[in-house]
Design an enzyme around this catalytic site. Structure first.
Site, PDB file in Angstrom:
ATOM      1  CB  CYS A  32      47.277  32.512  36.300  1.00 33.59           C
ATOM      2  SG  CYS A  32      46.383  32.923  34.789  1.00 33.59           S
ATOM      3  CB  VAL A  72      42.814  35.937  37.382  1.00 36.96           C
ATOM      4  CG1 VAL A  72      41.949  35.937  38.613  1.00 36.96           C
ATOM      5  CG2 VAL A  72      43.635  34.660  37.297  1.00 36.96           C
TER       6      VAL A  72
END
Length: 242
Positions: A32, A72
């Site tokens: 990510c 996140v």
């Protein structure tokens, strides 16, 4: 299981226990770019931390207790305090751990970096749109043109600054906040756009030498493999090559 290279926790997993005293916990996902921002700052500042990877394709129910968006990065302190949204987590770390400040002390320079981040945030969706269009065989030339035009504006900004990095002659917060997308340009098939931006290309080369960048970088082939699984909604994507 905690650790940068530990398998991600998914649906049905138990929530981790309290964060140990003197430690901060990051809920992350290895691929990510938003979570990488926080990982870069943790590394750059030398903060003692632990990482819990989350399977974003098979999320545990308890992640929504940490962040109502179920995304996140999320930071959790030993007091149970929760901080989410990547620029906010990074600024929190810079203020809570004031050694080796990454944001400038000067109010204008700090505001300048935040304005630059706002400008850059309009660029990131274009990279994903181009990748998706290109992948499905659509004509993505207009999207590539749009991306290149925005990149040329960044080139002009950096050239006018006459500094090695966006915040000066050493790496600062803004460089870490925008870096993850430059790291992924090859995987998104946009790396050749840098041929029109020599100052930006030199910045990329300089960033690749930074210890925090070296510690968090993912090679393009690995990232391409992850993307293929992610686009197929595979729950294995987040643990690719573990």
């Amino acid at each position: 299981m905690a650790g940068e290279f530990a398998k991600s926790l998914g649906k049905g997993s138990a929530a981790p226990g309290p964060v140990p005293e003197g430690m901060i916990r990051l809920y992350s996902m290895r691929y990510c770019p938003f979570a990488q921002r926080t990982r870069l700052v943790l590394k750059a500042k030398g903060i003692d931390h632990e990482i819990i990877n989350i399977n974003l394709k098979n999320k545990p129910d308890w992640i929504f207790e940490k962040n109502p968006f179920g995304l996140v990065p999320v930071l959790e302190t030993s007091k149970g305090q929760l901080i989410y949204e990547s620029p906010i987590t990074c600024e929190y770390l810079d203020e809570a751990y004031p050694e080796k400040k990454l944001y400038p002390e000067d109010p204008y320079e700090k505001a300048y970096q935040k304005m630059l981040l706002e400008f850059f945030s309009k660029l990131t969706p274009v990279t994903y749109k181009y990748f998706l269009a290109n992948r499905s065989g659509e004509d993505a030339s207009a999207l590539k043109k749009e991306f290149t035009e925005q990149l040329l504006k960044l080139e002009e900004i950096l050239a006018n600054r006459k500094t090695k990095f966006f915040g000066g002659n050493s790496v600062s917060m803004i460089d870490y906040l925008i870096w993850p997308w430059f790291e992924r340009l090859e995987a998104f098939h946009l790396l050749d756009c840098l041929n029109r931006t020599p100052t930006l290309k030199h910045w990329v080369e300089s960033m690749q030498l930074d210890p925090a960048v070296k510690a968090t970088i993912t090679d393009p082939q690995t990232y391409k493999g992850y993307l293929e699984l992610y686009m197929k909604n595979s729950p294995e994507a987040c643990d690719y090559r573990l």
